[in-house]
Design an enzyme around this catalytic site. Structure first.
Site, short mmCIF file in Angstrom:
data_model
loop_
_atom_site.label_atom_id
_atom_site.label_comp_id
_atom_site.label_asym_id
_atom_site.label_seq_id
_atom_site.Cartn_x
_atom_site.Cartn_y
_atom_site.Cartn_z
CD GLU A 1 -2.63 1.29 2.65
OE1 GLU A 1 -3.47 2.72 3.34
OE2 GLU A 1 -2.90 0.26 3.50
NE ARG B 1 -0.52 8.22 5.60
CZ ARG B 1 0.16 8.01 6.32
NH1 ARG B 1 1.28 7.89 7.27
NH2 ARG B 1 -1.20 6.88 6.49
CE LYS C 1 -5.84 2.38 7.20
NZ LYS C 1 -5.42 3.39 6.27
#
Length: 207
Positions: A41, A45, A129
């Site tokens: 993943e 960011r 999640k």
């Protein structure tokens, strides 16, 4: 392309990665694969995250590349165009869920409360999640959800370490965890891919 529930079964630990240098993307993914992990993943960011996704999907076969930290309008479509095979969100607003659904990609939408989990279940999501896992109640919280929400499975992320990952993975409603420790910044800076491979092997053994 995996279904959302299938994503949870690729690896007991999903590496959650922050990349500042695109030249690290391919060797990192290859090191994880050598260690037995076939998913990554890449969090959105940093400014290079989308390019990193493109590089991994274009140069590393047999790995499912997720785009994480999908929070802003347009990011879901950008990640899809970059070649992401699934999307991960830290939380779940209606607008964000709609944008993710429009891509056609499987997704792990983020929740931290029972109400959020129920709302996502109403929209047909079964793989979620749980974030931030440790601050939101951790293992006891997820254990409490197993009985009233037996059809939901979780990938907890946030505060997961090699020391507590096994406690999460022992829960019936947890099929994998997300961990940042698999791509330590010092190893990436040094190009120490052997260390990353060793961490991956250790993570696989947790499952």
């Amino acid at each position: 392309m995996p279904a959302a529930t299938d994503i949870l079964d690729i690896s007991p630990v999903v590496p959650v990665v922050v990349l500042d240098d695109t030249t690290h993307a391919v060797p990192l993914a290859q090191a994880l694969q050598r260690g037995g992990i076939h998913t990554i993943e890449v969090t959105l960011r940093t400014p290079v995250a989308l390019e990193a996704i493109e590089r991994i999907t274009g140069e590393v076969e047999g790995i499912s590349v997720g785009a994480g930290t999908i929070t802003a309008p347009g990011q879901a479509k950008e990640a899809a165009r970059a070649g992401a095979s699934y999307l991960v969100t830290p939380g779940s607003t209606d607008r964000l869920l709609d944008e993710v659904a429009d891509t056609g990609l499987p997704a792990l939408p983020g929740i931290s409360t029972v109400s959020e989990a129920l709302r996502l279940a109403e929209r047909g999501h079964r793989a979620l999640k749980f974030f931030p896992a440790e601050p939101s109640g951790g293992v006891p919280y997820l254990k409490a959800l197993a009985s009233p929400l037996p059809d939901l499975s979780f990938c907890p992320t946030g505060g997961i370490t090699p020391d507590n990952a096994g406690n999460y993975l022992a829960l019936p409603n947890v099929r994998c965890v997300g961990g940042t420790w698999l791509a330590p910044r010092d190893a990436l800076a040094k190009g120490d891919w052997g260390h990353v491979e060793a961490l991956a092997r250790q993570a696989v053994s947790l499952g």
